[in-house]
Structures are given as structure tokens and as C-alpha cells.
Design a protein around this motif. Structure first.
Motif, short mmCIF file in Angstrom:
data_model
loop_
_atom_site.label_atom_id
_atom_site.label_comp_id
_atom_site.label_asym_id
_atom_site.label_seq_id
_atom_site.Cartn_x
_atom_site.Cartn_y
_atom_site.Cartn_z
N GLY A 118 0.78 -1.23 0.00
CA GLY A 118 0.00 0.00 0.00
C GLY A 118 0.81 1.27 0.00
O GLY A 118 0.25 2.36 -0.14
N HIS A 119 2.14 1.18 0.17
CA HIS A 119 2.96 2.38 0.21
C HIS A 119 3.26 2.87 -1.20
O HIS A 119 3.40 2.08 -2.14
N SER A 120 3.41 4.19 -1.33
CA SER A 120 3.71 4.81 -2.62
C SER A 120 5.07 4.34 -3.12
O SER A 120 6.07 4.40 -2.38
N SER A 121 5.13 3.89 -4.37
CA SER A 121 6.39 3.44 -4.94
C SER A 121 7.39 4.59 -5.04
O SER A 121 8.58 4.42 -4.75
N ALA A 122 6.91 5.79 -5.43
CA ALA A 122 7.81 6.94 -5.61
C ALA A 122 8.44 7.32 -4.27
O ALA A 122 9.66 7.52 -4.17
N LYS A 123 7.61 7.39 -3.22
CA LYS A 123 8.15 7.77 -1.91
C LYS A 123 9.09 6.70 -1.38
O LYS A 123 10.17 7.01 -0.87
N ARG A 124 8.68 5.46 -1.50
CA ARG A 124 9.51 4.38 -0.97
C ARG A 124 10.84 4.29 -1.73
O ARG A 124 11.89 4.06 -1.12
N ALA A 125 10.83 4.47 -3.05
CA ALA A 125 12.06 4.39 -3.85
C ALA A 125 13.06 5.45 -3.41
O ALA A 125 14.26 5.18 -3.24
N ARG A 126 12.58 6.67 -3.21
CA ARG A 126 13.49 7.74 -2.79
C ARG A 126 14.02 7.48 -1.38
O ARG A 126 15.17 7.81 -1.06
N GLU A 127 13.19 6.87 -0.52
CA GLU A 127 13.63 6.56 0.85
C GLU A 127 14.76 5.53 0.85
O GLU A 127 15.78 5.70 1.55
N VAL A 128 14.61 4.46 0.07
CA VAL A 128 15.62 3.41 0.10
C VAL A 128 16.91 3.88 -0.58
O VAL A 128 18.02 3.51 -0.17
N VAL A 129 16.80 4.71 -1.61
CA VAL A 129 18.00 5.25 -2.25
C VAL A 129 18.74 6.17 -1.27
O VAL A 129 19.98 6.11 -1.15
N ALA A 130 17.98 6.97 -0.54
CA ALA A 130 18.61 7.86 0.44
C ALA A 130 19.29 7.04 1.55
O ALA A 130 20.40 7.38 1.99
N ARG A 131 18.66 5.96 1.99
CA ARG A 131 19.27 5.13 3.04
C ARG A 131 20.53 4.44 2.51
O ARG A 131 21.51 4.25 3.24
N ALA A 132 20.51 4.04 1.24
CA ALA A 132 21.70 3.42 0.65
C ALA A 132 22.86 4.41 0.63
O ALA A 132 24.01 4.05 0.92
N ARG A 133 22.58 5.67 0.28
CA ARG A 133 23.64 6.67 0.26
C ARG A 133 24.18 6.92 1.67
O ARG A 133 25.36 7.16 1.87
N GLU A 134 23.27 6.81 2.67
CA GLU A 134 23.67 7.07 4.04
C GLU A 134 24.44 5.89 4.64
O GLU A 134 25.45 6.09 5.32
#
Length: 438
Positions: free
Chosen positions: A79-95
Motif C-alpha cells: 500500500g505504500h507509494s512506490s515513488a516515496k519508498r524508492a526515494r527513501e531506500v536510495v537515500a538510506r543506501a547513500r547514508e
């Protein structure tokens, strides 16, 4: 003098190695069976053919310049937004340097596909980049979905089946039970989970004996079928049918599954039918058929062991007159009272059966002539002490016969009947004996 700066020793060799490594990495990237891509910013800038094949595109260039969410449904299955979730996981990968998760993409034809995604930041000169690796897990997810569906179906069956189900470990502790079992026994789930089934039995000895009886059957891989009494939470005792199977016959420590069914009503009905088929409903004496069966067994036992056996026929004197004068209700009272007086004076091994109307047959195992005559006389006196509700005195006549080895049923009963009628002819309210050949 040549003033041109010379490369340091080994520099040319290093350049050659670096170029070789680059070609190797490019080869691994291109030939890897997993989809491999590179993200700069938030777009795919490099992609191997395996990634394109995974999503059903003809060439890798179809994915270049696109974002992860552009190749995904609007929302992930949770049920989570793909756009929001994709940016979250990319940001966590960079971190954090890497991320690993499951993701649903869309193929070129619009069909969903499950992939395991691994994101790894790349340490390189130039814009920050992330290596993306896709691995197709559609088959695994399909199997997991099938397993979940099967588990849900099994849970529905377990929860809604009308019979109790118990899942036990190898120590007979309750791991799971269904609502039908809880309704049957009156316990709450938290009161039974983790406990052995000993608390359900009427005694610990019965619990132990049950284990000793069923374990050999279960160890052979067979189904164990037994009936036992269980104690409900309120102390009520019920009769249950237990049908058990081991999860692994070769390793009973793996546990068991038991089907538990309350058969109290069925057993009560069976007992009532058995009583109806065994006893005269008015007097409580055996009916004629069961009396004959009991007498036949005693005759066989007498022949086999050489033990004594006697019978006595008794008939209520002037019973028809009582019925005609006072009615059938008083007549029924006389019959019932007579049987109760006899039962009170008989031994546990003696039997009394209603032979017909106001006539009864006594079966007296291990009893010779003298003892039979004495018992009949005691009964005669006991009966004569009784009075009806209308104050009438009741008497009975007795005919006694002793069984002869090898004798059949008919001549034995004929002698008892002859003795009874002789008692009637000689004035009633007396005991007579008819010897063999007499």
C-alpha cells in the motif's frame, strides 16, 4: 640532455592493469545473469541486457533515463507509494552504503514482477552513483503466496471444523487447539497452551495408561482410536472419542495431531438403547431375551467347570384379580415392588428376569438344590410382607429346578414350570421343587 619528464618506474604497467580491470568489470556487468544498473541522481544511467530482459524490454536503452518508480506500480503491494519508498531506500543506501529489500516492478507488458533489490554506493570520482542489482524472485513469491493461501485455508478448516483439534509436541504438551476444542472443554486458550493433556483426564493414572496404550500404535504409523473421559473446566465429565496420528511415525518426538469429539450424548443414547434392549422398562428386571441369554451362558459355565446351577420360576398369586379390582396402576406397582424385594435379597451374581406377565425367572449360579430352596423360601416370605397402596397383601408361588450337566434349556425350564404349577395346585404362596426325571 633530454629534459622531458619521464614516468615513474612501473607507471606504464599500472595503467595497463587498470585498463584490464575496467574491461573485466565491464564484462562482468554485461554478462551477469542478474539485472545490473547504475543510478545517478535518481535515474538509471547504465543498464545491462539482463535488466532489460527481466522487464521484457528489447534493449537496455529502454531503461536509461528512467526512475525506479517509473518502472513500478503506483503503490507497492503493502500500500505504500512506490515513488516515496524508492526515494527513501536510495537515500538510506547513500547514508549507510547499502540496502537490500524486495520490490515489485512492472514489466513492459504491464505484468508485475517481484525482484530482490540490492543497492550499493559506488566509491568513484565524479557524481555519486549507486549500483543496483535485480534478482528475479517471482517464483519464490508465488510459492510463498501459495503457502500462505494453503496455510490460511488450513487455519480456516481448523478454526471452523465442528470437532476439536489438538496439536501436541512429543511430550504431549498442547501447542495449538481450535475453538471447537475450547468450546467442548470450557477452557480458555491461555489455560491450555503449553500444558500436557494430563489435566483433561479423570486421573493421572488414566493419562499414563492412555500413553502406554496409544504409543505402540502411533509408532507403527497407524491411527489410534480410543474413547476416554475428559474433565471440563467446570468439573463436568464428558466422554470423548480420540483419533490420533503422529506427525512422523519414526520420530514421535515431532508430535501428534488429535481429533477430539464429544460423544457423551451418543454414549448416553447407546446406554439407553442398551437398557431398553436389556431390561423390562416397568420393573427393571432383565427382559426375557436377555434372561435366556444369561441362563444359556451359566449352563455353559456349569458344564465347563462342573459348578451347580439352579433356576426358580415365580408367579404372583391372584394377580389378575388385583388388576381387575384395583386397576393396572396398582398391578404395575405390585410387579415393581416384587422385583425390588427380590433384588434386595439376591446375590450380585444372581439374576431376575421378567418371563411374561406376572411370571419371573431367577437364575442362581453356584447354587444347589438346598440353597435354591432356602433362597426361594426367603423371597416368598419377603414378598408376602409387602402391601399394595390399597393395603392388599401380595403372595407368590415358586417352582425350583436344578440344572443337570448336558441338559438343554427346554427341559430345565419345563421342570421349573411343573414345580410352579404344583405350588399353585397345593394352595399357592409356597415353594416346590421338581427333580430331574421327576
Amino acid at each position: 640532455m633530454n629534459c622531458k619528464r619521464q614516468p615513474p618506474p612501473g607507471a606504464q604497467h599500472l595503467a595497463t592493469d587498470t585498463a584490464g580491470d575496467l574491461r573485466l568489470y565491464q564484462h562482468v556487468f554485461a554478462q551477469n545473469p542478474d539485472g545490473m544498473l547504475i543510478i545517478e541522481g535518481h535515474q538509471f544511467v547504465v543498464c545491462n541486457q539482463a535488466a532489460a530482459d527481466l522487464l521484457g524490454y528489447d534493449g537496455a536503452e529502454a531503461l536509461l533515463g528512467r526512475t525506479p518508480e517509473a518502472l513500478s506500480p503506483i503503490c507497492q503491494p503493502d500500500g505504500h507509494s512506490s515513488a516515496k519508498r524508492a526515494r527513501e531506500v536510495v537515500a538510506r543506501a547513500r547514508e549507510h552504503g547499502s540496502q537490500r529489500f524486495e520490490w515489485q516492478h512492472l514489466k513492459a507488458n504491464g505484468d508485475p514482477i517481484w525482484v530482490e533489490v540490492r543497492l550499493t554506493t559506488l566509491d568513484r570520482d565524479g557524481p555519486p552513483a549507486i549500483l543496483v542489482v535485480w534478482r528475479d524472485i517471482s517464483r519464490r513469491k508465488a510459492l510463498e503466496a501459495e503457502a500462505r493461501a494453503a496455510h490460511a485455508s488450513l487455519e480456516a478448516i481448523v478454526d471452523h471444523t465442528p470437532v476439536g483439534l489438538l496439536f501436541l509436541d512429543g511430550e504431549r504438551r498442547i501447542l495449538h487447539c481450535n475453538p471447537a476444542f475450547l468450546r467442548m472443554t470450557g477452557y480458555r486458550e491461555e489455560e491450555v497452551l503449553g500444558r500436557t493433556t494430563a489435566f483433561l483426564y479423570t486421573s493421572h493414572a488414566v493419562y499414563e495408561a492412555t500413553g502406554e496404550a496409544v504409543y505402540p500404535v502411533l509408532r507403527e504409523g497407524h491411527t489410534s482410536e480410543i474413547e476416554r473421559e475428559f474433565v471440563r473446566a467446570n468439573g463436568e465429565v464428558i466422554t470423548v472419542s480420540l483419533l490420533g496420528r503422529p506427525l512422523d511415525p519414526g520420530a514421535l518426538s515431532q508430535g501428534f495431531v488429535w481429533v477430539v469429539q464429544d460423544i457423551s450424548e451418543r454414549k448416553a443414547l447407546q446406554a439407553a438403547l442398551e437398557r431398553e434392549a436389556t431390561f423390562d422398562q416397568l420393573t427393571g428386571a432383565l427382559n426375557r431375551r436377555r434372561t435366556e441369554q444369561a441362563l444359556s451362558r451359566e449352563m455353559e459355565r456349569s458344564n465347563r467347570h462342573g459348578t451347580a446351577l439352579s433356576v426358580a420360576l415365580l408367579d404372583i398369586d391372584h394377580f389378575k384379580a388385583v388388576n381387575d379390582r384395583f386397576g393396572h396402576a396398582v398391578g404395575d406397582e405390585v410387579l415393581s415392588d416384587l422385583v425390588q424385594r427380590c433384588i434386595a435379597s439376591l446375590r450380585a451374581t444372581d439374576l431376575i428376569g421378567r418371563w411374561g406377565g406376572e411370571e419371573f425367572l431367577l437364575v442362581l449360579p453356584d447354587t444347589g438344590q438346598d440353597s435354591a430352596l432356602q433362597l426361594a423360601e426367603r423371597l416368598r416370605q419377603r414378598i408376602s410382607e409387602g402391601r399394595t397402596s390399597t393395603g392388599q397383601r401380595v403372595t407368590a408361588s415358586f417352582g425350583v429346578a436344578v440344572y443337570q450337566p448336558g441338559e438343554s434349556l427346554a427341559p430345565l425350564l419345563k421342570r421349573a414350570d411343573d414345580a410352579l404349577y404344583r405350588a399353585k395346585d397345593r394352595g399357592r404362596n409356597r415353594v416346590e421343587h421338581q427333580p430331574a426325571g421327576g
